[in-house]
Design a protein around this motif. Sequence first.
Motif, mmCIF file in Angstrom:
data_model
loop_
_atom_site.group_PDB
_atom_site.id
_atom_site.type_symbol
_atom_site.label_atom_id
_atom_site.label_comp_id
_atom_site.label_asym_id
_atom_site.label_seq_id
_atom_site.Cartn_x
_atom_site.Cartn_y
_atom_site.Cartn_z
ATOM 1 N N GLN A 73 -2.138 -1.736 6.162
ATOM 2 C CA GLN A 73 -2.274 -1.747 7.508
ATOM 3 C C GLN A 73 -2.156 -0.159 7.902
ATOM 4 O O GLN A 73 -1.942 0.426 8.821
ATOM 5 N N PHE A 75 -5.624 2.409 8.513
ATOM 6 C CA PHE A 75 -7.071 2.585 8.799
ATOM 7 C C PHE A 75 -7.707 3.822 8.097
ATOM 8 O O PHE A 75 -8.760 3.566 7.319
ATOM 9 N N ARG A 389 -3.866 -2.225 13.031
ATOM 10 C CA ARG A 389 -4.251 -3.388 12.142
ATOM 11 C C ARG A 389 -4.763 -4.627 13.005
ATOM 12 O O ARG A 389 -3.294 -4.866 13.897
ATOM 13 N N PHE A 417 -9.353 -3.183 12.161
ATOM 14 C CA PHE A 417 -8.523 -2.229 13.057
ATOM 15 C C PHE A 417 -9.035 -2.056 14.336
ATOM 16 O O PHE A 417 -10.235 -1.930 14.505
#
Length: 489
Positions: A73, A75, A389, A417
Amino acid sequence: MKVLLISVNKEKSYRPALPIGMVTVAAQARAAGHAVDCLDLCFAADDEAEVRGAIDRASPQVIGISIRNVDSQNFLEPIFYPPFVLQVVEWCRQAAPRAVIVLGGAGFSHLPEEMMRYTGAEYGIASFGESSFPLLLERLEHGSSVEDVPGICYWREDGSLGRREPAYKVDFARVTTPAREFYDRRYFSYGRESGDLAQQCAETVQTKKGCVLSCIFCSNFQVDGEGVALKPPAQAVDEIERILARGETTGFEFVDGVFNLPLAHALAVCREMKRRGIRAPWTCMLNPAAVSVELADLLQETGCERIEFGTDSLSDPVLRVLKKNFRQEHVRNADALLTGRGIDITHCVFLGSPGETRESLAETLDVLSELVPATGVVGKHAYLSLGLRVFAGTRLHEIARAEGVVPEGANLAVPRFYVAPWLLEDEALLDAIEARVVANENWYLWWGIPNVPLRKRVRQVVEETRKIEALFLEALARPREREEAAWTH
Ligand code: B12
Protein backbone atom coordinates in the motif's frame (compact mmCIF):
# COMPACT_ATOMS: atom_id res chain seq x y z
CA MET A 1 -8.24 -33.06 12.58
CA LYS A 2 -4.54 -32.36 12.28
CA VAL A 3 -4.16 -28.72 11.33
CA LEU A 4 -1.08 -26.72 10.43
CA LEU A 5 -1.38 -22.94 10.19
CA ILE A 6 1.25 -21.00 8.29
CA SER A 7 1.72 -17.24 8.47
CA VAL A 8 3.37 -16.08 5.25
CA ASN A 9 4.03 -12.49 6.28
CA LYS A 10 7.77 -11.80 6.19
CA GLU A 11 7.40 -8.02 6.11
CA LYS A 12 9.42 -6.33 8.85
CA SER A 13 8.92 -2.78 7.70
CA TYR A 14 8.17 -0.45 9.25
CA ARG A 15 7.89 -2.83 12.14
CA PRO A 16 7.19 -6.56 12.21
CA ALA A 17 3.61 -7.51 13.01
CA LEU A 18 2.98 -10.48 15.28
CA PRO A 19 0.66 -12.96 13.52
CA ILE A 20 -2.21 -12.34 15.92
CA GLY A 21 -4.73 -13.39 13.26
CA MET A 22 -3.12 -16.81 12.88
CA VAL A 23 -2.86 -17.48 16.62
CA THR A 24 -6.44 -16.30 17.15
CA VAL A 25 -7.67 -18.84 14.65
CA ALA A 26 -5.30 -21.48 16.07
CA ALA A 27 -6.82 -21.02 19.54
CA GLN A 28 -10.37 -21.50 18.27
CA ALA A 29 -9.48 -24.61 16.26
CA ARG A 30 -7.70 -26.10 19.27
CA ALA A 31 -10.63 -25.30 21.55
CA ALA A 32 -12.83 -27.21 19.09
CA GLY A 33 -10.69 -30.30 19.68
CA HIS A 34 -8.30 -30.24 16.72
CA ALA A 35 -4.55 -30.84 16.92
CA VAL A 36 -3.07 -27.51 15.86
CA ASP A 37 0.45 -26.45 15.04
CA CYS A 38 1.68 -23.09 13.72
CA LEU A 39 4.54 -22.01 11.52
CA ASP A 40 5.47 -18.36 11.15
CA LEU A 41 7.82 -17.62 8.25
CA CYS A 42 8.63 -14.07 9.35
CA PHE A 43 12.17 -14.82 10.51
CA ALA A 44 12.75 -18.01 8.53
CA ALA A 45 16.01 -18.04 6.57
CA ASP A 46 15.06 -21.04 4.45
CA ASP A 47 11.30 -20.86 3.90
CA GLU A 48 11.02 -24.06 1.91
CA ALA A 49 12.89 -26.11 4.52
CA GLU A 50 10.71 -24.63 7.28
CA VAL A 51 7.50 -25.44 5.41
CA ARG A 52 8.60 -28.99 4.63
CA GLY A 53 9.88 -29.50 8.18
CA ALA A 54 6.64 -28.31 9.75
CA ILE A 55 4.61 -30.53 7.43
CA ASP A 56 6.81 -33.52 8.32
CA ARG A 57 6.26 -32.93 12.01
CA ALA A 58 2.54 -32.19 11.88
CA SER A 59 1.36 -34.47 9.04
CA PRO A 60 -1.54 -32.06 8.56
CA GLN A 61 -4.85 -32.94 6.98
CA VAL A 62 -5.63 -29.25 6.68
CA ILE A 63 -3.15 -26.44 6.06
CA GLY A 64 -4.44 -22.96 6.82
CA ILE A 65 -2.48 -20.13 5.27
CA SER A 66 -2.75 -16.77 6.96
CA ILE A 67 -2.29 -13.91 4.49
CA ARG A 68 -2.04 -10.60 6.34
CA ASN A 69 -0.91 -8.38 3.49
CA VAL A 70 -1.40 -8.57 -0.25
CA ASP A 71 0.60 -5.46 -0.95
CA SER A 72 2.54 -2.73 0.77
CA GLN A 73 0.00 0.00 0.00
CA ASN A 74 2.89 2.31 -0.65
CA PHE A 75 3.14 4.10 -3.99
CA LEU A 76 6.86 4.82 -3.58
CA GLU A 77 7.67 1.29 -2.42
CA PRO A 78 5.30 -1.07 -4.19
CA ILE A 79 5.54 -4.65 -2.99
CA PHE A 80 3.15 -7.38 -4.04
CA TYR A 81 3.04 -10.45 -1.81
CA PRO A 82 0.84 -13.01 -3.66
CA PRO A 83 3.75 -14.63 -5.59
CA PHE A 84 5.24 -15.71 -2.26
CA VAL A 85 1.88 -17.09 -1.16
CA LEU A 86 1.75 -19.13 -4.36
CA GLN A 87 5.25 -20.42 -3.68
CA VAL A 88 4.24 -21.57 -0.19
CA VAL A 89 1.11 -23.25 -1.55
CA GLU A 90 3.27 -25.13 -4.07
CA TRP A 91 5.65 -26.37 -1.35
CA CYS A 92 2.63 -27.51 0.65
CA ARG A 93 1.24 -29.37 -2.35
CA GLN A 94 4.55 -31.19 -2.84
CA ALA A 95 5.09 -32.03 0.83
CA ALA A 96 1.47 -32.81 1.70
CA PRO A 97 -0.36 -33.69 -1.53
CA ARG A 98 -3.43 -34.92 0.32
CA ALA A 99 -3.80 -31.96 2.64
CA VAL A 100 -6.63 -29.49 2.08
CA ILE A 101 -5.45 -25.91 1.77
CA VAL A 102 -7.50 -23.07 3.30
CA LEU A 103 -6.59 -19.41 2.78
CA GLY A 104 -7.56 -16.66 5.21
CA GLY A 105 -6.43 -13.37 6.72
CA ALA A 106 -6.90 -9.65 6.17
CA GLY A 107 -4.98 -9.70 2.88
CA PHE A 108 -6.96 -12.67 1.58
CA SER A 109 -10.22 -10.91 2.56
CA HIS A 110 -9.26 -8.08 0.19
CA LEU A 111 -8.82 -10.34 -2.85
CA PRO A 112 -10.62 -13.60 -2.14
CA GLU A 113 -11.50 -14.53 -5.70
CA GLU A 114 -8.16 -13.56 -7.19
CA MET A 115 -6.23 -15.44 -4.51
CA MET A 116 -8.37 -18.57 -4.98
CA ARG A 117 -7.77 -18.52 -8.71
CA TYR A 118 -4.12 -17.59 -8.40
CA THR A 119 -3.20 -20.32 -5.90
CA GLY A 120 -5.82 -22.96 -6.62
CA ALA A 121 -6.35 -23.49 -2.87
CA GLU A 122 -9.36 -25.68 -2.07
CA TYR A 123 -10.98 -23.19 0.29
CA GLY A 124 -10.73 -19.68 1.55
CA ILE A 125 -12.46 -17.89 4.39
CA ALA A 126 -12.92 -14.13 4.01
CA SER A 127 -13.15 -11.94 7.12
CA PHE A 128 -13.18 -13.30 10.67
CA GLY A 129 -11.98 -16.83 11.26
CA GLU A 130 -13.04 -17.26 14.88
CA SER A 131 -16.11 -19.34 14.21
CA SER A 132 -15.88 -19.99 10.46
CA PHE A 133 -12.59 -21.89 10.57
CA PRO A 134 -13.68 -24.40 13.26
CA LEU A 135 -16.99 -24.77 11.43
CA LEU A 136 -15.18 -25.55 8.18
CA LEU A 137 -12.98 -28.09 9.99
CA GLU A 138 -16.06 -29.75 11.45
CA ARG A 139 -17.66 -29.96 7.99
CA LEU A 140 -14.51 -31.36 6.44
CA GLU A 141 -14.16 -33.92 9.21
CA HIS A 142 -17.70 -35.15 8.65
CA GLY A 143 -17.60 -34.82 4.89
CA SER A 144 -20.59 -32.49 4.91
CA SER A 145 -21.33 -29.43 2.83
CA VAL A 146 -19.30 -26.29 3.48
CA GLU A 147 -21.45 -23.97 1.41
CA ASP A 148 -23.11 -22.24 4.34
CA VAL A 149 -19.89 -21.47 6.24
CA PRO A 150 -19.81 -17.66 6.56
CA GLY A 151 -17.13 -16.11 4.33
CA ILE A 152 -16.35 -19.40 2.56
CA CYS A 153 -14.87 -19.60 -0.95
CA TYR A 154 -14.96 -23.03 -2.55
CA TRP A 155 -14.90 -24.71 -5.95
CA ARG A 156 -18.10 -26.09 -7.38
CA GLU A 157 -18.19 -29.37 -9.29
CA ASP A 158 -18.27 -27.44 -12.57
CA GLY A 159 -15.07 -25.62 -11.66
CA SER A 160 -16.70 -22.30 -10.88
CA LEU A 161 -16.00 -20.49 -7.66
CA GLY A 162 -18.67 -20.48 -4.99
CA ARG A 163 -18.80 -17.89 -2.23
CA ARG A 164 -20.85 -17.06 0.80
CA GLU A 165 -20.84 -13.59 2.32
CA PRO A 166 -19.02 -13.31 5.63
CA ALA A 167 -21.25 -12.85 8.68
CA TYR A 168 -18.98 -10.09 10.09
CA LYS A 169 -20.13 -11.24 13.52
CA VAL A 170 -18.12 -12.32 16.45
CA ASP A 171 -19.31 -13.39 19.86
CA PHE A 172 -16.38 -12.41 22.06
CA ALA A 173 -17.84 -14.33 25.01
CA ARG A 174 -17.23 -17.54 23.05
CA VAL A 175 -13.82 -16.63 21.67
CA THR A 176 -10.79 -18.29 23.25
CA THR A 177 -7.80 -16.02 23.94
CA PRO A 178 -5.27 -16.01 21.09
CA ALA A 179 -2.73 -18.85 21.45
CA ARG A 180 0.18 -16.46 21.98
CA GLU A 181 2.51 -19.30 22.99
CA PHE A 182 2.90 -19.94 19.24
CA TYR A 183 4.66 -16.61 18.73
CA ASP A 184 8.22 -16.77 17.53
CA ARG A 185 10.26 -15.30 20.38
CA ARG A 186 12.52 -13.48 17.90
CA TYR A 187 9.90 -10.76 17.50
CA PHE A 188 10.62 -9.56 20.99
CA SER A 189 14.34 -9.05 20.45
CA TYR A 190 14.12 -7.83 16.85
CA GLY A 191 14.31 -4.10 17.57
CA ARG A 192 17.32 -4.54 19.80
CA GLU A 193 19.09 -6.81 17.34
CA SER A 194 18.37 -4.73 14.26
CA GLY A 195 19.57 -1.70 16.20
CA ASP A 196 16.36 0.16 15.41
CA LEU A 197 14.26 0.54 18.51
CA ALA A 198 11.38 1.88 16.43
CA GLN A 199 11.08 -1.70 15.23
CA GLN A 200 10.73 -3.08 18.73
CA CYS A 201 7.75 -5.46 18.79
CA ALA A 202 5.28 -5.36 21.58
CA GLU A 203 2.52 -7.91 22.17
CA THR A 204 -0.75 -6.97 20.50
CA VAL A 205 -4.32 -6.79 21.76
CA GLN A 206 -7.52 -6.13 19.84
CA THR A 207 -10.37 -4.40 21.72
CA LYS A 208 -12.92 -4.45 18.90
CA LYS A 209 -13.51 -5.26 15.28
CA GLY A 210 -14.62 -2.70 12.73
CA CYS A 211 -14.79 1.07 12.66
CA VAL A 212 -17.50 3.72 12.87
CA LEU A 213 -15.97 5.93 10.17
CA SER A 214 -16.38 5.79 6.41
CA CYS A 215 -13.23 7.42 5.04
CA ILE A 216 -13.36 7.24 1.26
CA PHE A 217 -10.17 5.23 0.80
CA CYS A 218 -10.43 2.71 3.62
CA SER A 219 -10.78 -0.95 2.69
CA ASN A 220 -11.10 -2.33 6.20
CA PHE A 221 -14.77 -3.11 5.52
CA GLN A 222 -13.45 -6.07 3.50
CA VAL A 223 -12.08 -7.56 6.69
CA ASP A 224 -14.42 -6.25 9.37
CA GLY A 225 -17.68 -5.42 7.58
CA GLU A 226 -19.53 -2.16 8.19
CA GLY A 227 -20.38 -2.46 11.86
CA VAL A 228 -18.40 -2.50 15.08
CA ALA A 229 -18.14 -5.43 17.50
CA LEU A 230 -16.78 -4.44 20.90
CA LYS A 231 -14.79 -6.82 23.04
CA PRO A 232 -15.88 -6.46 26.66
CA PRO A 233 -13.29 -4.14 28.27
CA ALA A 234 -12.61 -6.63 31.08
CA GLN A 235 -11.79 -9.32 28.51
CA ALA A 236 -9.32 -7.04 26.70
CA VAL A 237 -7.69 -6.07 29.99
CA ASP A 238 -7.50 -9.73 31.09
CA GLU A 239 -5.42 -10.32 27.96
CA ILE A 240 -3.16 -7.40 28.84
CA GLU A 241 -2.66 -8.72 32.36
CA ARG A 242 -1.74 -12.15 31.06
CA ILE A 243 0.72 -10.66 28.56
CA LEU A 244 2.38 -8.53 31.20
CA ALA A 245 2.49 -11.43 33.67
CA ARG A 246 4.43 -13.49 31.13
CA GLY A 247 7.00 -10.71 31.15
CA GLU A 248 8.36 -11.31 27.66
CA THR A 249 7.58 -7.83 26.47
CA THR A 250 7.37 -4.88 28.73
CA GLY A 251 4.53 -3.30 26.83
CA PHE A 252 1.78 -3.87 24.32
CA GLU A 253 0.01 -2.35 21.35
CA PHE A 254 -3.69 -2.10 20.56
CA VAL A 255 -4.27 -3.24 16.99
CA ASP A 256 -7.68 -1.63 16.51
CA GLY A 257 -7.56 0.41 13.29
CA VAL A 258 -8.76 3.33 15.44
CA PHE A 259 -8.52 2.73 19.19
CA ASN A 260 -10.51 5.76 20.39
CA LEU A 261 -13.70 5.33 18.38
CA PRO A 262 -16.18 4.77 19.85
CA LEU A 263 -14.62 6.97 22.52
CA ALA A 264 -16.77 5.45 25.27
CA HIS A 265 -15.26 2.03 24.59
CA ALA A 266 -11.67 3.31 24.68
CA LEU A 267 -12.44 5.11 27.92
CA ALA A 268 -13.94 1.96 29.40
CA VAL A 269 -10.84 -0.06 28.46
CA CYS A 270 -8.49 2.57 29.88
CA ARG A 271 -10.54 2.99 33.06
CA GLU A 272 -10.41 -0.77 33.58
CA MET A 273 -6.64 -0.71 33.08
CA LYS A 274 -6.33 2.07 35.62
CA ARG A 275 -8.62 0.29 38.10
CA ARG A 276 -6.38 -2.78 37.93
CA GLY A 277 -3.26 -0.66 38.40
CA ILE A 278 -1.83 -1.33 34.94
CA ARG A 279 0.95 1.02 34.01
CA ALA A 280 3.02 -0.31 31.14
CA PRO A 281 4.39 1.22 27.96
CA TRP A 282 1.76 0.90 25.29
CA THR A 283 0.85 2.32 21.90
CA CYS A 284 -2.14 2.59 19.55
CA MET A 285 -3.63 4.40 16.57
CA LEU A 286 -5.88 7.35 17.39
CA ASN A 287 -8.40 9.54 15.62
CA PRO A 288 -7.78 13.25 16.30
CA ALA A 289 -11.50 14.02 16.70
CA ALA A 290 -11.95 11.92 19.81
CA VAL A 291 -9.18 12.84 22.20
CA SER A 292 -10.90 14.14 25.32
CA VAL A 293 -9.06 15.41 28.38
CA GLU A 294 -10.13 12.29 30.25
CA LEU A 295 -8.74 10.04 27.51
CA ALA A 296 -5.47 11.97 27.43
CA ASP A 297 -5.18 11.67 31.23
CA LEU A 298 -5.94 7.95 31.15
CA LEU A 299 -3.41 7.37 28.38
CA GLN A 300 -0.76 9.06 30.49
CA GLU A 301 -1.78 7.33 33.73
CA THR A 302 -1.74 3.83 32.25
CA GLY A 303 1.64 4.28 30.55
CA CYS A 304 0.81 5.03 26.90
CA GLU A 305 4.14 6.09 25.43
CA ARG A 306 3.45 6.65 21.78
CA ILE A 307 0.48 7.01 19.45
CA GLU A 308 -0.10 7.33 15.73
CA PHE A 309 -2.64 9.82 14.47
CA GLY A 310 -4.42 9.08 11.21
CA THR A 311 -4.07 12.77 10.41
CA ASP A 312 -4.27 12.23 6.65
CA SER A 313 -4.18 15.97 5.75
CA LEU A 314 -3.99 19.30 7.52
CA SER A 315 -6.19 21.06 5.03
CA ASP A 316 -9.90 21.20 5.80
CA PRO A 317 -11.10 20.99 2.17
CA VAL A 318 -9.09 17.80 1.65
CA LEU A 319 -10.26 16.35 4.98
CA ARG A 320 -13.80 17.03 3.80
CA VAL A 321 -13.25 15.19 0.49
CA LEU A 322 -11.69 12.26 2.37
CA LYS A 323 -14.84 12.24 4.58
CA LYS A 324 -12.81 12.57 7.73
CA ASN A 325 -14.69 13.31 10.94
CA PHE A 326 -12.24 16.05 12.01
CA ARG A 327 -10.59 19.23 10.83
CA GLN A 328 -7.16 20.82 11.26
CA GLU A 329 -8.23 22.40 14.53
CA HIS A 330 -8.99 18.98 16.06
CA VAL A 331 -5.53 17.76 15.08
CA ARG A 332 -3.90 20.77 16.73
CA ASN A 333 -5.95 20.30 19.92
CA ALA A 334 -5.38 16.56 20.16
CA ASP A 335 -1.68 17.02 19.46
CA ALA A 336 -1.40 19.63 22.22
CA LEU A 337 -3.27 17.47 24.74
CA LEU A 338 -0.96 14.50 24.23
CA THR A 339 2.28 16.46 23.75
CA GLY A 340 1.53 18.14 27.06
CA ARG A 341 1.42 14.72 28.67
CA GLY A 342 4.72 13.56 27.24
CA ILE A 343 3.23 11.08 24.78
CA ASP A 344 5.18 10.62 21.53
CA ILE A 345 3.17 11.30 18.39
CA THR A 346 3.50 10.24 14.77
CA HIS A 347 1.25 12.05 12.30
CA CYS A 348 0.45 9.90 9.26
CA VAL A 349 -0.29 12.19 6.32
CA PHE A 350 -1.15 11.65 2.65
CA LEU A 351 0.08 14.03 -0.04
CA GLY A 352 -1.79 14.25 -3.34
CA SER A 353 -5.21 13.04 -2.15
CA PRO A 354 -8.34 13.82 -4.14
CA GLY A 355 -9.21 17.45 -3.64
CA GLU A 356 -5.56 18.36 -3.05
CA THR A 357 -4.49 21.69 -4.57
CA ARG A 358 -1.19 23.57 -4.45
CA GLU A 359 -2.64 25.63 -1.61
CA SER A 360 -3.85 22.66 0.42
CA LEU A 361 -0.52 20.91 -0.03
CA ALA A 362 1.37 23.98 1.14
CA GLU A 363 -0.95 24.32 4.12
CA THR A 364 -0.50 20.68 5.10
CA LEU A 365 3.28 20.92 4.92
CA ASP A 366 3.35 24.24 6.80
CA VAL A 367 1.13 23.06 9.64
CA LEU A 368 3.04 19.80 9.77
CA SER A 369 6.26 21.80 10.21
CA GLU A 370 4.69 23.40 13.26
CA LEU A 371 3.49 20.13 14.73
CA VAL A 372 6.63 18.18 13.83
CA PRO A 373 9.49 20.65 13.55
CA ALA A 374 12.97 19.65 12.48
CA THR A 375 14.50 20.58 15.79
CA GLY A 376 13.49 21.55 19.27
CA VAL A 377 11.11 18.71 20.09
CA VAL A 378 11.54 15.07 20.93
CA GLY A 379 9.08 12.33 20.22
CA LYS A 380 7.30 13.99 17.30
CA HIS A 381 7.35 12.34 13.87
CA ALA A 382 5.57 12.54 10.55
CA TYR A 383 5.03 9.56 8.27
CA LEU A 384 4.17 10.88 4.82
CA SER A 385 2.72 8.88 1.97
CA LEU A 386 2.44 9.98 -1.61
CA GLY A 387 -1.06 9.05 -2.68
CA LEU A 388 -3.52 6.42 -1.57
CA ARG A 389 -4.01 2.79 -2.58
CA VAL A 390 -7.26 2.41 -4.52
CA PHE A 391 -9.40 -0.58 -3.57
CA ALA A 392 -12.52 -1.76 -5.35
CA GLY A 393 -15.78 -0.83 -3.69
CA THR A 394 -14.49 2.45 -2.23
CA ARG A 395 -15.58 5.99 -3.04
CA LEU A 396 -11.94 6.64 -3.87
CA HIS A 397 -12.24 4.11 -6.67
CA GLU A 398 -15.18 6.06 -8.15
CA ILE A 399 -13.19 9.30 -7.97
CA ALA A 400 -10.09 7.70 -9.48
CA ARG A 401 -12.18 6.30 -12.32
CA ALA A 402 -13.97 9.57 -12.95
CA GLU A 403 -10.66 11.45 -13.08
CA GLY A 404 -9.06 8.82 -15.31
CA VAL A 405 -6.41 7.99 -12.67
CA VAL A 406 -7.50 4.36 -12.74
CA PRO A 407 -8.73 3.08 -16.10
CA GLU A 408 -12.20 1.61 -16.39
CA GLY A 409 -12.07 -2.15 -15.84
CA ALA A 410 -8.58 -2.15 -14.27
CA ASN A 411 -7.95 -5.11 -11.99
CA LEU A 412 -7.47 -3.54 -8.58
CA ALA A 413 -5.86 -6.62 -7.14
CA VAL A 414 -2.74 -5.11 -8.60
CA PRO A 415 -1.72 -2.07 -6.57
CA ARG A 416 -3.11 1.13 -8.08
CA PHE A 417 -2.77 4.50 -6.44
CA TYR A 418 -4.53 7.80 -6.46
CA VAL A 419 -1.93 10.56 -6.58
CA ALA A 420 -3.23 13.89 -7.84
CA PRO A 421 -2.09 13.80 -11.48
CA TRP A 422 -1.05 17.47 -11.50
CA LEU A 423 1.31 16.76 -8.59
CA LEU A 424 3.04 13.85 -10.31
CA GLU A 425 3.61 16.02 -13.36
CA ASP A 426 5.07 18.97 -11.44
CA GLU A 427 8.73 18.04 -11.04
CA ALA A 428 9.60 21.35 -9.39
CA LEU A 429 6.98 20.68 -6.73
CA LEU A 430 8.27 17.12 -6.22
CA ASP A 431 11.74 18.63 -5.72
CA ALA A 432 10.32 21.08 -3.21
CA ILE A 433 8.59 18.29 -1.25
CA GLU A 434 11.79 16.29 -1.27
CA ALA A 435 13.76 19.27 0.02
CA ARG A 436 11.34 19.75 2.91
CA VAL A 437 11.50 16.07 3.84
CA VAL A 438 15.28 16.01 3.68
CA ALA A 439 15.49 19.12 5.82
CA ASN A 440 13.45 17.56 8.60
CA GLU A 441 14.88 14.48 10.29
CA ASN A 442 11.55 13.81 11.94
CA TRP A 443 9.73 13.42 8.63
CA TYR A 444 9.76 10.23 6.62
CA LEU A 445 8.59 9.81 3.03
CA TRP A 446 10.79 7.23 1.34
CA TRP A 447 14.04 5.74 2.51
CA GLY A 448 15.78 6.27 -0.86
CA ILE A 449 15.72 10.05 -0.92
CA PRO A 450 17.86 12.11 -1.38
CA ASN A 451 20.06 9.48 -3.05
CA VAL A 452 17.30 8.83 -5.54
CA PRO A 453 15.44 12.05 -6.30
CA LEU A 454 11.70 11.93 -5.76
CA ARG A 455 10.99 12.92 -9.38
CA LYS A 456 13.08 9.94 -10.55
CA ARG A 457 11.46 7.58 -8.05
CA VAL A 458 8.02 8.51 -9.32
CA ARG A 459 9.02 7.41 -12.82
CA GLN A 460 10.63 4.20 -11.51
CA VAL A 461 7.56 3.10 -9.60
CA VAL A 462 5.33 3.46 -12.62
CA GLU A 463 7.64 0.96 -14.33
CA GLU A 464 7.81 -1.36 -11.29
CA THR A 465 4.05 -1.39 -10.91
CA ARG A 466 3.62 -2.18 -14.59
CA LYS A 467 5.85 -5.24 -14.22
CA ILE A 468 3.96 -6.45 -11.15
CA GLU A 469 0.72 -6.03 -13.04
CA ALA A 470 1.88 -7.88 -16.15
CA LEU A 471 3.14 -10.89 -14.16
CA PHE A 472 0.06 -11.18 -11.98
CA LEU A 473 -2.48 -10.75 -14.75
CA GLU A 474 -0.62 -13.27 -16.85
CA ALA A 475 -0.67 -15.79 -13.98
CA LEU A 476 -4.39 -15.19 -13.43
CA ALA A 477 -5.15 -15.74 -17.09
CA ARG A 478 -3.10 -18.94 -17.35
CA PRO A 479 -4.94 -22.19 -18.17
CA ARG A 480 -6.81 -23.33 -15.16
CA GLU A 481 -4.77 -26.43 -14.26
CA ARG A 482 -4.33 -25.25 -10.73
CA GLU A 483 -8.01 -24.67 -10.18
CA GLU A 484 -8.82 -28.02 -11.71
CA ALA A 485 -6.33 -29.70 -9.42
CA ALA A 486 -8.10 -28.01 -6.54
CA TRP A 487 -11.65 -29.02 -7.26
CA THR A 488 -10.87 -32.57 -8.30
CA HIS A 489 -8.55 -32.98 -5.29
C1 B12 B 1 -2.86 -2.86 13.45
C2 B12 B 1 -2.51 -2.84 11.98
C3 B12 B 1 -1.21 -2.49 11.64
C4 B12 B 1 -0.11 -2.19 12.66
C5 B12 B 1 0.45 -3.54 13.14
C6 B12 B 1 0.91 -3.50 14.56
C7 B12 B 1 1.29 -4.86 15.06
N1 B12 B 1 2.22 -4.88 15.95
O1 B12 B 1 0.73 -5.87 14.66
C8 B12 B 1 0.90 -1.38 11.80
C9 B12 B 1 0.52 0.07 11.82
C10 B12 B 1 2.35 -1.54 12.18
C11 B12 B 1 0.57 -1.94 10.41
C12 B12 B 1 1.47 -1.96 9.39
C13 B12 B 1 1.17 -2.46 8.12
N2 B12 B 1 -0.05 -2.77 7.64
CO1 B12 B 1 -1.60 -2.94 8.79
N3 B12 B 1 -3.20 -3.17 9.74
C14 B12 B 1 -3.48 -3.17 11.00
C15 B12 B 1 -4.98 -3.45 11.23
C16 B12 B 1 -5.66 -2.16 11.63
C17 B12 B 1 -5.29 -4.54 12.24
C18 B12 B 1 -4.51 -5.83 12.05
C19 B12 B 1 -4.74 -6.76 13.22
O2 B12 B 1 -3.85 -6.99 14.01
N4 B12 B 1 -5.96 -7.29 13.35
C20 B12 B 1 -6.37 -8.20 14.43
C21 B12 B 1 -6.34 -9.67 13.99
C22 B12 B 1 -6.93 -10.55 15.08
O3 B12 B 1 -7.14 -9.80 12.84
P1 B12 B 1 -6.62 -10.46 11.48
O4 B12 B 1 -5.14 -10.50 11.44
O5 B12 B 1 -7.32 -9.84 10.35
O6 B12 B 1 -7.11 -11.98 11.62
C23 B12 B 1 -8.47 -12.33 11.49
C24 B12 B 1 -8.91 -12.68 10.06
O7 B12 B 1 -8.15 -12.02 9.08
C25 B12 B 1 -8.86 -14.16 9.99
N5 B12 B 1 -7.62 -14.87 9.71
C26 B12 B 1 -6.34 -14.53 9.92
N6 B12 B 1 -5.51 -15.52 9.57
C27 B12 B 1 -6.26 -16.53 9.13
C28 B12 B 1 -5.90 -17.79 8.63
C29 B12 B 1 -6.93 -18.65 8.23
C30 B12 B 1 -6.56 -20.00 7.70
C31 B12 B 1 -8.28 -18.28 8.31
C32 B12 B 1 -9.36 -19.18 7.86
C33 B12 B 1 -8.63 -17.00 8.80
C34 B12 B 1 -7.61 -16.16 9.21
O8 B12 B 1 -9.28 -14.52 11.29
C35 B12 B 1 -8.65 -13.64 12.24
C36 B12 B 1 -9.57 -13.49 13.43
O9 B12 B 1 -10.77 -12.89 13.05
C37 B12 B 1 -5.42 -3.95 9.79
C38 B12 B 1 -6.83 -3.49 9.36
C39 B12 B 1 -7.87 -4.49 9.75
N7 B12 B 1 -8.98 -4.00 10.17
O10 B12 B 1 -7.66 -5.68 9.63
C40 B12 B 1 -4.35 -3.34 8.89
C41 B12 B 1 -3.93 -4.11 7.64
C42 B12 B 1 -3.82 -5.58 7.98
N8 B12 B 1 -2.61 -3.58 7.32
C43 B12 B 1 -2.38 -3.52 6.06
C44 B12 B 1 -1.13 -3.14 5.48
C45 B12 B 1 -1.06 -3.06 3.99
C46 B12 B 1 -0.02 -2.85 6.27
C47 B12 B 1 1.38 -2.49 5.78
C48 B12 B 1 1.90 -3.38 4.65
C49 B12 B 1 1.55 -1.09 5.28
C50 B12 B 1 0.65 -0.06 5.66
N9 B12 B 1 0.43 0.78 4.71
O11 B12 B 1 0.18 0.05 6.78
C51 B12 B 1 2.23 -2.63 7.07
C52 B12 B 1 2.84 -4.03 7.15
C53 B12 B 1 3.43 -4.35 8.52
C54 B12 B 1 3.91 -5.76 8.60
N10 B12 B 1 5.05 -5.95 9.23
O12 B12 B 1 3.28 -6.65 8.08
C55 B12 B 1 -3.61 -3.91 5.24
C56 B12 B 1 -3.49 -5.29 4.56
C57 B12 B 1 -4.27 -5.36 3.27
C58 B12 B 1 -3.34 -5.18 2.11
N11 B12 B 1 -3.49 -4.12 1.36
O13 B12 B 1 -2.48 -5.97 1.91
C59 B12 B 1 -4.75 -3.83 6.32
C60 B12 B 1 -5.90 -4.80 6.14
C61 B12 B 1 -5.26 -2.38 6.33
C62 B12 B 1 -5.96 -1.98 5.07
N12 B12 B 1 -7.23 -2.15 4.92
O14 B12 B 1 -5.36 -1.48 4.22
N13 B12 B 1 -0.70 -2.44 10.38
